[in-house]
Design a protein around this motif. Structure first.
Motif, mmCIF file in Angstrom:
data_model
loop_
_atom_site.group_PDB
_atom_site.id
_atom_site.type_symbol
_atom_site.label_atom_id
_atom_site.label_comp_id
_atom_site.label_asym_id
_atom_site.label_seq_id
_atom_site.Cartn_x
_atom_site.Cartn_y
_atom_site.Cartn_z
ATOM 1 N N THR A 94 -1.231 -3.427 18.921
ATOM 2 C CA THR A 94 -1.904 -2.492 18.019
ATOM 3 C C THR A 94 -0.878 -1.683 17.240
ATOM 4 N N ASP A 95 0.186 -1.240 17.919
ATOM 5 C CA ASP A 95 1.250 -0.508 17.224
ATOM 6 C C ASP A 95 1.896 -1.373 16.144
ATOM 7 N N ALA A 96 2.118 -2.638 16.439
ATOM 8 C CA ALA A 96 2.718 -3.537 15.444
ATOM 9 C C ALA A 96 1.825 -3.661 14.218
ATOM 10 N N ILE A 97 0.529 -3.762 14.430
ATOM 11 C CA ILE A 97 -0.407 -3.844 13.304
ATOM 12 C C ILE A 97 -0.378 -2.558 12.499
ATOM 13 N N LEU A 98 -0.392 -1.410 13.186
ATOM 14 C CA LEU A 98 -0.390 -0.127 12.481
ATOM 15 C C LEU A 98 0.886 0.076 11.676
ATOM 16 N N VAL A 99 2.034 -0.285 12.245
ATOM 17 C CA VAL A 99 3.301 -0.142 11.522
ATOM 18 C C VAL A 99 3.330 -1.073 10.309
ATOM 19 N N MET A 100 2.792 -2.279 10.466
ATOM 20 C CA MET A 100 2.754 -3.221 9.344
ATOM 21 C C MET A 100 1.860 -2.690 8.219
ATOM 22 N N VAL A 101 0.687 -2.181 8.555
ATOM 23 C CA VAL A 101 -0.211 -1.636 7.535
ATOM 24 C C VAL A 101 0.410 -0.393 6.898
ATOM 25 N N GLY A 102 1.038 0.448 7.719
ATOM 26 C CA GLY A 102 1.714 1.624 7.179
ATOM 27 C C GLY A 102 2.842 1.254 6.234
ATOM 28 N N GLY A 103 3.616 0.235 6.578
ATOM 29 C CA GLY A 103 4.688 -0.225 5.693
ATOM 30 C C GLY A 103 4.143 -0.730 4.370
ATOM 31 N N PHE A 104 3.010 -1.427 4.413
ATOM 32 C CA PHE A 104 2.385 -1.896 3.176
ATOM 33 C C PHE A 104 1.922 -0.718 2.328
ATOM 34 N N LEU A 105 1.316 0.278 2.978
ATOM 35 C CA LEU A 105 0.830 1.440 2.228
ATOM 36 C C LEU A 105 1.975 2.211 1.576
ATOM 37 N N LEU A 106 3.165 2.176 2.187
ATOM 38 C CA LEU A 106 4.310 2.868 1.590
ATOM 39 C C LEU A 106 4.764 2.190 0.298
ATOM 40 N N ILE A 107 4.479 0.912 0.156
ATOM 41 C CA ILE A 107 4.855 0.201 -1.068
ATOM 42 C C ILE A 107 4.020 0.692 -2.245
ATOM 43 N N LEU A 108 2.759 1.043 -1.972
ATOM 44 C CA LEU A 108 1.874 1.505 -3.039
ATOM 45 C C LEU A 108 2.316 2.881 -3.515
ATOM 46 N N PRO A 109 2.398 3.090 -4.836
ATOM 47 C CA PRO A 109 2.815 4.410 -5.321
ATOM 48 C C PRO A 109 1.685 5.420 -5.155
ATOM 49 N N GLY A 110 2.041 6.606 -4.724
ATOM 50 C CA GLY A 110 1.050 7.670 -4.597
ATOM 51 C C GLY A 110 1.242 8.473 -3.331
ATOM 52 N N PHE A 111 0.678 9.666 -3.373
ATOM 53 C CA PHE A 111 0.840 10.579 -2.236
ATOM 54 C C PHE A 111 -0.186 10.314 -1.136
ATOM 55 N N LEU A 112 -1.406 9.958 -1.495
ATOM 56 C CA LEU A 112 -2.448 9.756 -0.486
ATOM 57 C C LEU A 112 -2.122 8.567 0.419
ATOM 58 N N THR A 113 -1.679 7.464 -0.182
ATOM 59 C CA THR A 113 -1.313 6.301 0.638
ATOM 60 C C THR A 113 -0.071 6.589 1.472
ATOM 61 N N ASP A 114 0.853 7.390 0.924
ATOM 62 C CA ASP A 114 2.048 7.750 1.701
ATOM 63 C C ASP A 114 1.683 8.600 2.911
ATOM 64 N N ILE A 115 0.750 9.522 2.748
ATOM 65 C CA ILE A 115 0.331 10.369 3.875
ATOM 66 C C ILE A 115 -0.342 9.511 4.944
#
Length: 193
Positions: A94-115
């Protein structure tokens, strides 16, 4: 006169309705997220200025990338340790999935996805996200198994029985080795009664 639908057919219809509702919500999120990000960027730009906003976006991207890389390594090592010890690596996966999704969201520009990405990646906020994800997945899995319907499946031919009401076959288990307390003795096969 139309025949009464079977419980399995009713469960399949409910699953289809839930699936279409989930898709509508997902579509709304995909369409609204860019608009919300633009509004957030404009508000932050008005509050601190355009150059500071761009600098903050770049800093978040660099910091987030470093953090995602570090947490990916940690998660991978934890997963390897769990697999090596023979433990079921539920939390680690589950942690691996969350880190992967979080890493993808960091690629998207914006503050909401970064948070949101930081909530998924940071080691002290990830346990709450892990519990939420595991609860949602478990509820979905129980809904599928209890409802009896899966994607693309319809009612099975033949008589329908509720779960747990199948044919019972009585029998006796005989062990050639006997119960563990008699393993030292040599008096033949014994019943487990």
């Amino acid at each position: 006169m139309t025949p009464e639908p079977t419980p399995r057919a009713r469960a399949h219809a409910g699953t289809t309705r839930r699936r279409s509702t989930t898709m509508k919500v997902l579509l709304a999120v995909v369409l609204l997220l860019p608009l919300l990000e633009i509004v957030a960027l404009i508000m932050v730009g008005k509050a601190i200025g355009v150059l500071w906003t761009i600098a903050l976006l770049i800093a978040m991207a660099v910091l987030g990338t470093w953090l995602a890389k570090r947490e990916t390594g940690r998660t991978y090592r934890a997963l390897q340790t769990a697999l090596g010890s023979g433990k079921m690596p539920t939390d680690e996966m589950t942690d691996a999935i969350l880190v992967m999704v979080g890493g993808f969201l960091l690629i998207l520009p914006g503050f909401l996805t970064d948070i949101l990405a930081l909530v998924l990646i940071l080691p002290f906020t990830r346990p709450a996200a892990r519990r939420l994800l595991q609860t949602v997945v478990a509820a979905k899995a129980l809904g599928v198994t209890r409802g009896g319907a899966t994607r693309g499946s319809g009612p099975r031919p033949g008589p329908q029985r509720p779960p747990g009401h199948g044919q019972v076959i009585e029998g006796e288990i005989v062990s050639e080795d006997g119960p563990p307390s008699s393993w030292g003795r040599q008096d033949g096969p014994r019943s487990l009664d």
